[in-house]
Structures are given as C-alpha cells and as structure tokens.
Design a protein around this motif. Structure first.
Motif, PDB file in Angstrom:
ATOM      1  N   ARG A   1       7.030  11.027   3.373  1.00  0.00           N
ATOM      2  CA  ARG A   1       7.193  11.352   4.801  1.00  0.00           C
ATOM      3  C   ARG A   1       8.020  12.612   5.026  1.00  0.00           C
ATOM      4  O   ARG A   1       7.990  13.183   6.113  1.00  0.00           O
ATOM      5  N   ALA A   2       8.713  13.039   3.985  1.00  0.00           N
ATOM      6  CA  ALA A   2       9.498  14.264   4.124  1.00  0.00           C
ATOM      7  C   ALA A   2       8.610  15.512   4.062  1.00  0.00           C
ATOM      8  O   ALA A   2       9.074  16.620   4.311  1.00  0.00           O
ATOM      9  N   VAL A   3       7.330  15.338   3.717  1.00  0.00           N
ATOM     10  CA  VAL A   3       6.433  16.494   3.588  1.00  0.00           C
ATOM     11  C   VAL A   3       5.495  16.519   4.803  1.00  0.00           C
ATOM     12  O   VAL A   3       4.790  15.539   5.061  1.00  0.00           O
ATOM     13  N   ALA A   4       5.485  17.628   5.526  1.00  0.00           N
ATOM     14  CA  ALA A   4       4.693  17.707   6.770  1.00  0.00           C
ATOM     15  C   ALA A   4       3.198  17.668   6.474  1.00  0.00           C
ATOM     16  O   ALA A   4       2.721  18.281   5.520  1.00  0.00           O
ATOM     17  N   GLY A   5       2.477  16.915   7.293  1.00  0.00           N
ATOM     18  CA  GLY A   5       1.018  16.949   7.242  1.00  0.00           C
ATOM     19  C   GLY A   5       0.387  16.007   6.250  1.00  0.00           C
ATOM     20  O   GLY A   5      -0.846  15.944   6.157  1.00  0.00           O
ATOM     21  N   ILE A   6       1.182  15.288   5.467  1.00  0.00           N
ATOM     22  CA  ILE A   6       0.567  14.282   4.597  1.00  0.00           C
ATOM     23  C   ILE A   6       1.207  12.915   4.822  1.00  0.00           C
ATOM     24  O   ILE A   6       2.352  12.816   5.245  1.00  0.00           O
ATOM     25  N   GLY A   7       0.428  11.910   4.539  1.00  0.00           N
ATOM     26  CA  GLY A   7       0.906  10.540   4.655  1.00  0.00           C
ATOM     27  C   GLY A   7       0.196   9.695   3.611  1.00  0.00           C
ATOM     28  O   GLY A   7      -0.724  10.169   2.931  1.00  0.00           O
ATOM     29  N   ALA A   8       0.632   8.464   3.467  1.00  0.00           N
ATOM     30  CA  ALA A   8       0.005   7.582   2.482  1.00  0.00           C
ATOM     31  C   ALA A   8       0.026   6.156   2.985  1.00  0.00           C
ATOM     32  O   ALA A   8       0.933   5.746   3.713  1.00  0.00           O
ATOM     33  N   ALA A   9      -1.005   5.420   2.618  1.00  0.00           N
ATOM     34  CA  ALA A   9      -1.104   4.007   2.986  1.00  0.00           C
ATOM     35  C   ALA A   9      -1.851   3.302   1.866  1.00  0.00           C
ATOM     36  O   ALA A   9      -2.365   3.930   0.948  1.00  0.00           O
ATOM     37  N   GLY A  10      -1.891   1.981   1.956  1.00  0.00           N
ATOM     38  CA  GLY A  10      -2.609   1.209   0.942  1.00  0.00           C
ATOM     39  C   GLY A  10      -1.736   0.096   0.411  1.00  0.00           C
ATOM     40  O   GLY A  10      -0.518   0.062   0.635  1.00  0.00           O
ATOM     41  N   ALA A  11      -2.386  -0.798  -0.314  1.00  0.00           N
ATOM     42  CA  ALA A  11      -1.715  -2.017  -0.763  1.00  0.00           C
ATOM     43  C   ALA A  11      -0.475  -1.730  -1.613  1.00  0.00           C
ATOM     44  O   ALA A  11       0.470  -2.502  -1.601  1.00  0.00           O
ATOM     45  N   TRP A  12      -0.471  -0.618  -2.326  1.00  0.00           N
ATOM     46  CA  TRP A  12       0.681  -0.362  -3.212  1.00  0.00           C
ATOM     47  C   TRP A  12       1.945  -0.095  -2.403  1.00  0.00           C
ATOM     48  O   TRP A  12       3.055  -0.340  -2.867  1.00  0.00           O
ATOM     49  N   LEU A  13       1.780   0.401  -1.160  1.00  0.00           N
ATOM     50  CA  LEU A  13       2.943   0.674  -0.313  1.00  0.00           C
ATOM     51  C   LEU A  13       3.262  -0.475   0.635  1.00  0.00           C
ATOM     52  O   LEU A  13       4.420  -0.774   0.903  1.00  0.00           O
ATOM     53  N   SER A  14       2.224  -1.119   1.135  1.00  0.00           N
ATOM     54  CA  SER A  14       2.437  -2.105   2.203  1.00  0.00           C
ATOM     55  C   SER A  14       2.652  -3.518   1.689  1.00  0.00           C
ATOM     56  O   SER A  14       3.181  -4.356   2.395  1.00  0.00           O
ATOM     57  N   GLY A  15       2.197  -3.791   0.447  1.00  0.00           N
ATOM     58  CA  GLY A  15       2.077  -5.172  -0.018  1.00  0.00           C
ATOM     59  C   GLY A  15       0.588  -5.502  -0.014  1.00  0.00           C
ATOM     60  O   GLY A  15      -0.189  -4.859   0.699  1.00  0.00           O
ATOM     61  N   THR A  16       0.178  -6.514  -0.796  1.00  0.00           N
ATOM     62  CA  THR A  16      -1.247  -6.614  -1.120  1.00  0.00           C
ATOM     63  C   THR A  16      -2.149  -7.265  -0.078  1.00  0.00           C
ATOM     64  O   THR A  16      -3.341  -7.012  -0.066  1.00  0.00           O
TER      65      THR A  16
END
Ligand SMILES: Cc1cc2nc3c(=O)[nH]c(=O)nc-3n(C[C@H](O)[C@H](O)[C@H](O)COP(=O)(O)OP(=O)(O)OC[C@H]3O[C@@H](n4cnc5c(N)ncnc54)[C@H](O)[C@@H]3O)c2cc1C
Length: 490
Positions: free
Chosen positions: A447-462
């Motif tokens: 989140r510290a990098v502008a313009g990119i984001g990430a999602a998915g089970a590895w971040l949120s829980g399965t």
C-alpha cells in the motif's frame, strides 16, 4: 459542471484498471472497478475464470470440484450472490454433520456437536467418550481441576489442548478438524485467530471445556460455521459474475499470463506515470492502477521488484488433491457417515471426505437411485498428497479404497462410474501462527506504492467470506486513489 469536475469525469472515463488474476478475488475486484465506470481488463493465465471456484462435468453431473460453499459470516458473499440474481438458488447443506474416522481399530464415530474446533464442552458426554475412551475422558477432566493459565495466555492451539485436556482430545477430536478446515496441525494454529474469545473465556471460567461451554452457550452452530451453497454449484456464481462483468464492458482475457509489472506507461507519450503490465507473450498493457489478485508465490514475484519491503519468497503452502468420484453404491443411500468424514491425521492416506449427495440435496435429486458423488481430499501442510505420485487411474483407485474404508461400505472398481482429480496449492491459513503479522507487513509494504494493490486468499485468509470483502475493499481503495488523483492520470 465546474471545471475540476469536468476534469475528474474525463479522467475517470480514461482511467484503466488492470486486474491480474481471474479467481474470485480478481473478479470481485473487477466488479468494484467497473461499477464506477472505469475501463477494466482482467488478465487470467488459465483458460477459464474463477480460479479455485472450479466446476466440471463428472459422470453426467455438473458440479463443484473446488470450493463448494461459502460462510454466511459477514454477509458479503451472500450480498454478491443476491446482487447477481442468484438469491433464489441459495441452499444450505444437510445438517447431519460429519464423522471422524481413523480411530483405533479402524473405527469411526460422529463428531460430537457443540464444540469449538473439536474441543468438547463436556468430556463426559457419551459421544466424546466413544471417541477418546475412558482414559481420555479422565485426562480431559483434569482440565476442570487444574488452575487456569496464569501467565499471559497460550497462543498455540495444540499446546493449549494438549496441556489442558490431553493427547486424545488433541489427536482424535481437534487435529481432524484443523486438518479438514485449515489443512494444518493444531500446534501451528493461533488460538486467538481461530477461536477468538477462547483464551479470555478460559480465564473467566477456569477450564478449557468450561470456556467452550461458555462460548457455545445458546448457539446451534459453532461461530462462523454456518455455510450456504448454490443449487447447481458455486460455479454458477462465477458464470453470473463473468456475465455481469461482460455487461459492464470489462475486458476478460484468458490465456494472459502476466510476467512482470513495469513502472511507467507502455507507450512513449502516454506520460511517465502509471504502470505497464507485461504478459509472457510480450504484450504490454498500460494501466493507471493494477490490482494483483494472484496466488501468493506469483503475487510476491510480480510485486517484489517494485515493493522494497516485500519478501519475494512465499512461505510453504499446502498442496491438496481432491478426487471426485461418482459411484454406483445403493449402500450409500442411508448416508452412513452423515455429510462426510474427517480423518485422524496419519491414520489413513486421505485427509477428509465429503459425501456430496448426502450433503447437497440438489445434487441428490439429479442422481439416479443408488448413484452417489463423493469427494476425497489428500494432502495437508507439510504433507504431500498420497495421490501425488500416481497417475489419474491409480489416484481414482486409491480414492475409491479410501472412500470405502471411510464410509464403511464396500466400494469396488466395478462401482466406479467416473472420477476426476484436481490439484490445488492452498494459501497458508490466516490462523497459522505468525501469518497475520507476515501478511500485515506485506499489505503495508504494497500500500505504500502508488497505483498498485493486492488481494486474494493469501492476504485475506482462505474462505470466500474473507476473500470477497477484502478484494472489494482493496479495489475501493485503489479506485479512490485513481479517481481522486487530482484529475491527473496517475
Ligand atoms: C479444494 C478447495 C476447496 C475449497 N473450498 C472452499 C469452500 O467450500 N468455501 C470457501 O469459502 N472457500 C473454500 N476454499 C478456499 C477458496 O476457494 C479460495 O481461497 C479462493 O477461491 C481463492 O481465490 P483467489 O482469487 O484468491 O485465488 P485463485 O482462485 O487461486 O485465483 C488466482 C488466479 O490467478 C491466476 N494466475 C496465476 N498466475 C497468474 C499469472 N502469472 N498471470 C495471470 N493469472 C495468473 C490463476 O490461474 C487463478 O485463476 C477452498 C479451497 C480449495 C483449494
């Protein structure tokens, strides 16, 4: 309209959001982008969308060969199901409950109800005694007369259960549940994440079984355990989502294997800001924002070159294989093991079994008399699936033999109508000790990098109940940043 708003509208119309990965996280995020009129492209390496939500035809049935339900917790998945017009198709599984197999002497018994992660509220109940025996019951009872933990609280579920209630409760009741739910051993599970409030209730009530009784008082199901499915299978959710995205003019590309991200626009003259998404065939797409919704290893690899504090290496992820069998077995009409079976780790080759035609009435209604669908799962954290080295025929044979033993009915190769095997690399569960810290760090770094984001089970829980709202939230964060970047393309 004032001039800045005109600029904003023009900017929104031109902005391009690229979603990398077409699983549920990617598709849910794409919908959030598309709803506000952004131009959206989804890039999926495989030949179909949905990721782990996989539907296939097996022996004349169209059914789920991956995820088959969602937790009602939080209500987000259900809201999506309703929004996509599938509300009338929502169904609930047979409440018969599961059994535990692999007990000494090859025995199986119904998993006692009313526990938390398999920990019983009352070790003296006949259902518990049947599984852990008299000696196990007496050892479990020691929990009632021992002082509660006094220094801090215990983080490892395995250590907590072993010390309070003994090995038999741990091995025969708790380990089958954590193996089935998390593909992990109890020692690796963080009590506070898997069973919030349990440690506090232990201090309050003075015993672990008392804490379980306290937490489950008045409940008909364990917290978070209520699930729903969709008549026709969860694959319908993917189809409905894909069709809504197409209506919103989202470009959905399959066979689009993303190799890397680059900073800066794809074409000279497009401006120095933004991102370029590079496919393995050399195609380059310009994006104002990129949401990476890949499995952990691929996500870290793609993101790490641009996210200084992100560890490029993923932790160990359990590999599981699911073999779906369609069998001619009238003996299964009586649902001998409820909706399925969890296995004492190490007792058998299989880890768990779902008797799908017992669990889902919509599937049973499609089956000819005496025909059943059974899913047998293999593999867990730190343990290769027993099917891993086998070809499909031998994997089906092993799954059939395991199903026969776990269900307690004879199943010969002549009973087998069809089989299908799928292999999945799961994310490490969010309840794994240390996992929340590691994913929290990854999130902050991304989140510290502008313009990119990430999602998915590895971040949120399965579970989908975690994956979907988390992906929506991340898309919302990115789209706000994109739209409110002062009317100047990022
Ligand atoms: C066997 C099994 C059963 C499950 N059952 C349930 C259940 O009943 N209920 C529940 O709530 N949850 C269940 N889960 C968990 C849940 O289904 C998953 O956590 C969730 O679907 C993951 O979604 P995702 O989008 O994060 O990842 P994925 O579904 O893995 O999607 C990631 C996508 O990225 C694509 N991709 C990979 N590399 C690239 C690349 N370089 N370029 C472009 N695309 C790429 C992949 O092909 C994939 O389509 C189950 C999981 C498994 C494995």
């Amino acid at each position: 309209m004032t001039e800045p708003l005109d600029r904003l509208a023009a900017h929104a119309a031109e902005s391009h959001a690229v979603v990398v990965g077409g699983g549920m996280a990617g598709l849910a995020a794409a919908l959030e982008f598309a709803k506000v009129g952004l131009r959206v492209t989804v890039l999926e390496a495989g030949d179909r969308l949905g990721g782990v939500l996989r539907s296939a035809e097996v022996g004349g049935f169209t059914l789920d060969v991956g995820a088959e339900s969602y937790a009602t917790r939080g209500g987000t998945v259900r809201a999506l199901v309703d929004e996509l017009g599938l509300g009338d198709a929502v169904t609930t599984p047979n409440p018969a409950g599961a059994w535990v197999a692999g007990l000494p002497g090859g025995l199986a018994a119904p998993l006692p109800r009313g526990g938390v992660l398999g920990i019983p509220a009352n070790p003296w109940s006949p259902e518990v005694r049947r599984i852990i025996g008299r000696r196990g019951v007496w050892r479990a009872f020691v929990d009632r007369i021992r002082p509660p933990l006094t220094i801090g609280h215990e983080r490892s579920l395995g250590t907590l259960v072993r010390s309070r209630m003994g090995e038999r409760v741990l091995d025969r009741l708790v380990a089958p549940v954590t193996g089935g739910v998390y593909s992990a051993r109890p020692d690796d599970i963080d009590v506070d994440i898997a069973a919030p409030g349990l440690n506090a209730a232990l201090t309050r009530t003075g015993s672990l079984s008392g804490a379980v009784a306290d937490l489950t008082a008045g409940r008909t199901a364990a917290p978070g355990s209520a699930v729903e499915g969709i008549v026709g299978g969860m694959g319908r959710l993917v189809d409905a989502l894909v069709s809504r995205l197409a209506d919103l003019d989202v470009e959905l590309r399959t066979g689009a294997d993303v190799a890397e991200l680059r900073r800066g626009a794809a074409e000279p003259g497009d401006g120095a800001e933004g991102w370029s998404v590079v496919l393995s065939d050399g195609t380059v797409l310009a994006a104002g924002a990129v949401l990476v919704a890949l499995p952990e290893a691929a996500a870290r690899r793609v993101l790490a070159p641009h996210v200084p504090d992100l560890d490029p290496e993923a932790g160990e992820s359990p590999v599981v294989e699911v073999v779906t069998l369609v069998v001619d077995a009238p003996d299964l009409d009586r649902h001998p093991r409820g909706s399925g079976v969890l296995v004492v780790p190490g007792a058998r080759a299989a880890k768990a079994l779902t008797h799908s035609t017992a669990k889902w009435s919509w599937l049973a209604e499609q089956a000819d008399p005496g025909v059943h669908v059974v899913r047998v799962s293999f593999g867990a954290q730190g343990e290769e699936p027993a099917t891993a080295g086998l070809d499909d025929t031998d994997a089906a044979r092993l799954a059939l033999a395991e199903a026969s033993a776990l269900l307690g009915v004879p199943l010969q190769p002549a009973h087998l109508r069809a089989a299908r095997r799928e292999r999945y690399t799961q994310s490490q569960p969010g309840a794994f000790i240390g996992r929340a810290e590691r994913t929290g760090e990854a999130r902050d770094a991304i989140r510290a990098v502008a313009g990119i984001g990430a999602a998915g089970a590895w971040l949120s829980g399965t579970g989908l109940a975690q994956v979907v709202p988390d992906a929506q939230h991340e898309a919302d964060r990115l789209r706000s940043a994109l739209l409110w970047s002062g009317g100047t393309p990022l």
